[in-house]
Write an enzyme that holds these catalytic residues in place. Structure first.
Site, PDB file in Angstrom:
ATOM      1  N   HIS A  63       0.830  -1.202   0.000  1.00 26.15           N
ATOM      2  CA  HIS A  63       0.000   0.000   0.000  1.00 26.15           C
ATOM      3  C   HIS A  63       0.864   1.251   0.000  1.00 26.15           C
ATOM      4  O   HIS A  63       0.382   2.318   0.364  1.00 26.15           O
ATOM      5  CB  HIS A  63      -0.925  -0.008   1.221  1.00 26.15           C
ATOM      6  CG  HIS A  63      -1.923  -1.125   1.208  1.00 26.15           C
ATOM      7  ND1 HIS A  63      -2.188  -1.912   2.295  1.00 26.15           N
ATOM      8  CD2 HIS A  63      -2.707  -1.599   0.211  1.00 26.15           C
ATOM      9  CE1 HIS A  63      -3.113  -2.814   1.977  1.00 26.15           C
ATOM     10  NE2 HIS A  63      -3.434  -2.648   0.717  1.00 26.15           N
ATOM     11  N   HIS A  64       2.129   1.118  -0.399  1.00 21.75           N
ATOM     12  CA  HIS A  64       2.978   2.329  -0.352  1.00 21.75           C
ATOM     13  C   HIS A  64       2.490   3.373  -1.349  1.00 21.75           C
ATOM     14  O   HIS A  64       2.756   4.554  -1.207  1.00 21.75           O
ATOM     15  CB  HIS A  64       4.454   1.970  -0.619  1.00 21.75           C
ATOM     16  CG  HIS A  64       4.765   1.672  -2.046  1.00 21.75           C
ATOM     17  ND1 HIS A  64       4.330   0.524  -2.675  1.00 21.75           N
ATOM     18  CD2 HIS A  64       5.438   2.377  -2.985  1.00 21.75           C
ATOM     19  CE1 HIS A  64       4.740   0.543  -3.946  1.00 21.75           C
ATOM     20  NE2 HIS A  64       5.418   1.656  -4.149  1.00 21.75           N
ATOM     21  N   LYS A  69      -2.815  -2.520  -7.742  1.00 23.79           N
ATOM     22  CA  LYS A  69      -3.097  -2.837  -9.145  1.00 23.79           C
ATOM     23  C   LYS A  69      -2.575  -4.213  -9.507  1.00 23.79           C
ATOM     24  O   LYS A  69      -1.469  -4.580  -9.091  1.00 23.79           O
ATOM     25  CB  LYS A  69      -2.383  -1.779 -10.010  1.00 23.79           C
ATOM     26  CG  LYS A  69      -2.752  -1.815 -11.457  1.00 23.79           C
ATOM     27  CD  LYS A  69      -4.006  -1.032 -11.762  1.00 23.79           C
ATOM     28  CE  LYS A  69      -4.490  -1.228 -13.176  1.00 23.79           C
ATOM     29  NZ  LYS A  69      -5.146  -2.550 -13.368  1.00 23.79           N
ATOM     30  N   ASP A  98       7.751   3.223 -13.028  1.00 21.39           N
ATOM     31  CA  ASP A  98       7.210   4.480 -12.474  1.00 21.39           C
ATOM     32  C   ASP A  98       5.706   4.617 -12.672  1.00 21.39           C
ATOM     33  O   ASP A  98       5.213   5.670 -13.099  1.00 21.39           O
ATOM     34  CB  ASP A  98       7.921   5.696 -13.106  1.00 21.39           C
ATOM     35  CG  ASP A  98       9.358   5.807 -12.643  1.00 21.39           C
ATOM     36  OD1 ASP A  98       9.647   5.419 -11.497  1.00 21.39           O
ATOM     37  OD2 ASP A  98      10.204   6.254 -13.441  1.00 21.39           O
ATOM     38  N   LYS A 105      -2.841  -8.898  -6.883  1.00 25.44           N
ATOM     39  CA  LYS A 105      -3.174  -9.940  -7.857  1.00 25.44           C
ATOM     40  C   LYS A 105      -4.390 -10.698  -7.357  1.00 25.44           C
ATOM     41  O   LYS A 105      -4.591 -10.825  -6.141  1.00 25.44           O
ATOM     42  CB  LYS A 105      -1.996 -10.910  -8.009  1.00 25.44           C
ATOM     43  CG  LYS A 105      -2.041 -11.717  -9.272  1.00 25.44           C
ATOM     44  CD  LYS A 105      -1.739 -10.826 -10.465  1.00 25.44           C
ATOM     45  CE  LYS A 105      -1.191 -11.499 -11.650  1.00 25.44           C
ATOM     46  NZ  LYS A 105      -0.402 -10.581 -12.473  1.00 25.44           N
ATOM     47  N   SER A 361      -2.355   0.039 -18.640  1.00 27.50           N
ATOM     48  CA  SER A 361      -3.475   0.072 -17.695  1.00 27.50           C
ATOM     49  C   SER A 361      -3.479   1.405 -16.941  1.00 27.50           C
ATOM     50  O   SER A 361      -4.544   1.974 -16.671  1.00 27.50           O
ATOM     51  CB  SER A 361      -3.346  -1.051 -16.660  1.00 27.50           C
ATOM     52  OG  SER A 361      -3.927  -2.231 -17.132  1.00 27.50           O
TER      53      SER A 361
HETATM   54  N1  GLU Z   1      -1.903  -8.948 -15.490  1.00 25.01           N
HETATM   55  C1  GLU Z   1      -0.964  -8.018 -16.029  1.00 25.01           C
HETATM   56  C2  GLU Z   1       0.378  -8.138 -15.318  1.00 25.01           C
HETATM   57  O1  GLU Z   1       0.675  -9.137 -14.722  1.00 25.01           O
HETATM   58  C3  GLU Z   1      -1.517  -6.604 -16.070  1.00 25.01           C
HETATM   59  C4  GLU Z   1      -1.827  -5.978 -14.765  1.00 25.01           C
HETATM   60  C5  GLU Z   1      -2.556  -4.645 -14.859  1.00 25.01           C
HETATM   61  O2  GLU Z   1      -2.715  -4.134 -15.956  1.00 25.01           O
HETATM   62  O3  GLU Z   1      -2.946  -4.146 -13.811  1.00 25.01           O
HETATM   63  O4  GLU Z   1       1.200  -7.277 -15.390  1.00 25.01           O
END
Ligand code: GLU
Length: 470
Positions: A63-64, A69, A98, A105, A361
């Site tokens: 959570h830094h 994501k 960056d 995950k 993303s």
């Molecule tokens: N699943 C992809 C990865 O391992 C994309 C993750 C994303 O876009 O948040 O990098």
């Protein structure tokens, strides 16, 4: 894959090896390494006339920076250890390129091929509801994306479930990325991971010092490449290599591998598989046998783009490639890594090489929060400026440019142009940061350790600057 094998331990092992080259307090290092929040769930879904209990996970490693994501995978092999490892890799991956996110995950332990689209939709929507209940999803909290076994369709279901349960939330489009363009996705996300793999390997091949060490000529053109896995990542990476003058000599899928020293046409092989159900027996190519046989065939660059642990202590010594580009997450075990380093091969590590997906993303998330398509505001202005410039030059030189040249010179950026140039710039910068760290420190023996050093330095600095650790 050996289920006894701890993937998370392997990531921690690489972390420990690299942390010796950093100057952080042991407490900070420990905080960076551990997974902050782990959600394990079981939920019932009615499949046909039976109730199935589905096992699933979401892990937030760090959570830094927020939101967290990372993708969501659907696979029978999904287990907690794997999701933890992949979440940790996401933290380091985001730091290297960056991208201002903590790593996460998710995974559902199912074989998606055994379910109809209707059943998969029910499972995905129920999983999303569980995430909502626990606040493990949201534009500022945790933003899932596609991974192994998932794609745009699943992301659209997640978005729809989230928005239905958050009426009026203006930023809800940013709760998930990798969406279809019609549902708030960004152009260029689908091929982003494969394109990032191409940009990363091309940049390494453009480095004279690295190529001299390996005894290879500079540049990507003419390099012989084998790609294992023709999924979203492998297919696009292979296509970009071929379009840029590399020779795809080998390809592998579940059913086996094929080889042709003079080169394979990626699109034609893909279409052959679509019509026959297999890449085997592709005209003019030699069938090699098992899927993993392609890993040991002759080439300059090997790109494993399928699952983890495919190159291990058993087969690593037989790998002939001088460069191994980890397009998948964790395709090499630590034993394989060691064997390949000792053989003098270069392993380009996953957490940096496949960062193209999360980079784009990030662009999608920013697009959703700003509620405007990239290029929309400036495209026409740029075109007018460029047109003025071209006519000034024509007037001053007395020469006129051809219509084709004019079209190229005047063209203002579309969303896809901006996304791709942003990705290219990101990958080039990240490659050089890692190479500088590696080449500049003779005690660092491999690129993975250098990538971890870069990542730990960035995450550690961020923690220190938060003032959590004086
Ligand atoms: N699943 C992809 C990865 O391992 C994309 C993750 C994303 O876009 O948040 O990098």
């Amino acid at each position: 894959m050996n289920p006894e094998y701890s993937f998370f331990d392997a990531v921690c092992k690489s972390f420990d090896k690299a942390s010796k080259f950093t100057n952080f307090d042991a407490g900070i290092l420990e905080q960076i390494k551990q997974c902050n929040s782990v959600l394990r769930m079981h939920f019932p879904v009615k499949i046909g006339d039976k109730i199935e209990v589905i096992k699933a996970y979401r892990v937030q490693h760090s959570h830094h920076k927020q939101p967290c994501k990372g993708g969501i995978r659907f696979s029978e092999m999904v287990n907690l250890d794997e999701v933890m490892a992949l979440a940790a890799l996401m933290t380091y991956k985001c730091a290297i390129v960056d991208v201002p996110f903590g790593g996460a995950k998710g995974g559902i332990s199912i074989d998606p091929k055994k379910y109809s689209p209707y059943e998969l939709e029910k499972i995905t929507r129920r999983y999303t509801s569980e995430l909502i209940k626990k606040k493990f999803i949201g534009p500022g909290e945790d933003v899932p994306a596609p991974d192994y076994g998932t794609g745009e369709r699943e992301m659209a279901w997640i978005l729809d479930t989230y928005t239905a349960m958050h009426p009026g939330e203006i930023d809800s489009l940013a709760c998930v990325t990798g969406k279809p363009v019609s549902q708030g996705g960004v152009r260029g996300r689908k091929e982003a991971t494969g394109l990032g793999v191409f940009y990363g390997i091309r940049e390494v091949c453009n480095n004279q010092k690295v190529m001299d060490r390996l005894g290879l000529s500079i540049g990507i053109e003419g390099k012989k490449i084998i790609v294992q896995g023709l999924g979203n990542v492998g297919y696009h990476a292979a296509k970009f290599f071929q379009e840029n003058g590399a020779i795809i000599v080998g390809l592998a899928e579940y059913e086996g591998s094929i080889y042709n020293d003079f080169g394979l046409d990626v699109e034609a092989v893909f279409q052959h598989r679509k019509s026959t159900g297999s890449i085997l027996d592709y005209p003019g190519a030699q069938n090699l046998g098992k899927n993993t046989d392609a890993l040991e065939a002759p080439c300059d660059i090997l790109v494993p783009a399928a699952l983890e642990n495919v190159i291990n202590g058993e087969n690593a010594s037989r790998v002939q490639a001088k460069i191994i580009g980890e397009a998948a997450n964790g395709p090499l075990t630590p034993e394989a890594d060691e064997i390949l380093i000792n053989k003098g091969a270069l392993v380009i590590p996953d957490m940096y090489l496949n960062a193209g997906g999360v980079t784009v993303s990030y662009f999608e998330w920013v697009k959703n929060l700003s509620h405007v398509r990239y290029g929309r505001v400036e495209k026409r202005f740029m075109e007018n400026q460029n047109a003025n410039l071209v006519s000034q030059i024509e007037e001053m030189t007395g020469k006129s440019v051809t219509d084709i040249q004019k079209k190229l010179l005047v063209h203002g950026p579309d969303e896809i142009d901006l996304v791709r140039s942003g990705l290219e710039d990101t990958m080039i910068k990240a490659t050089n940061e890692i190479l500088d760290c590696w080449i500049g420190n003779p005690e660092i023996k491999d690129m993975r350790t250098a990538a971890f050093v870069v990542a730990i330095n960035k995450v550690g600095t961020s923690y220190s600057e938060l003032g959590i650790f004086p």
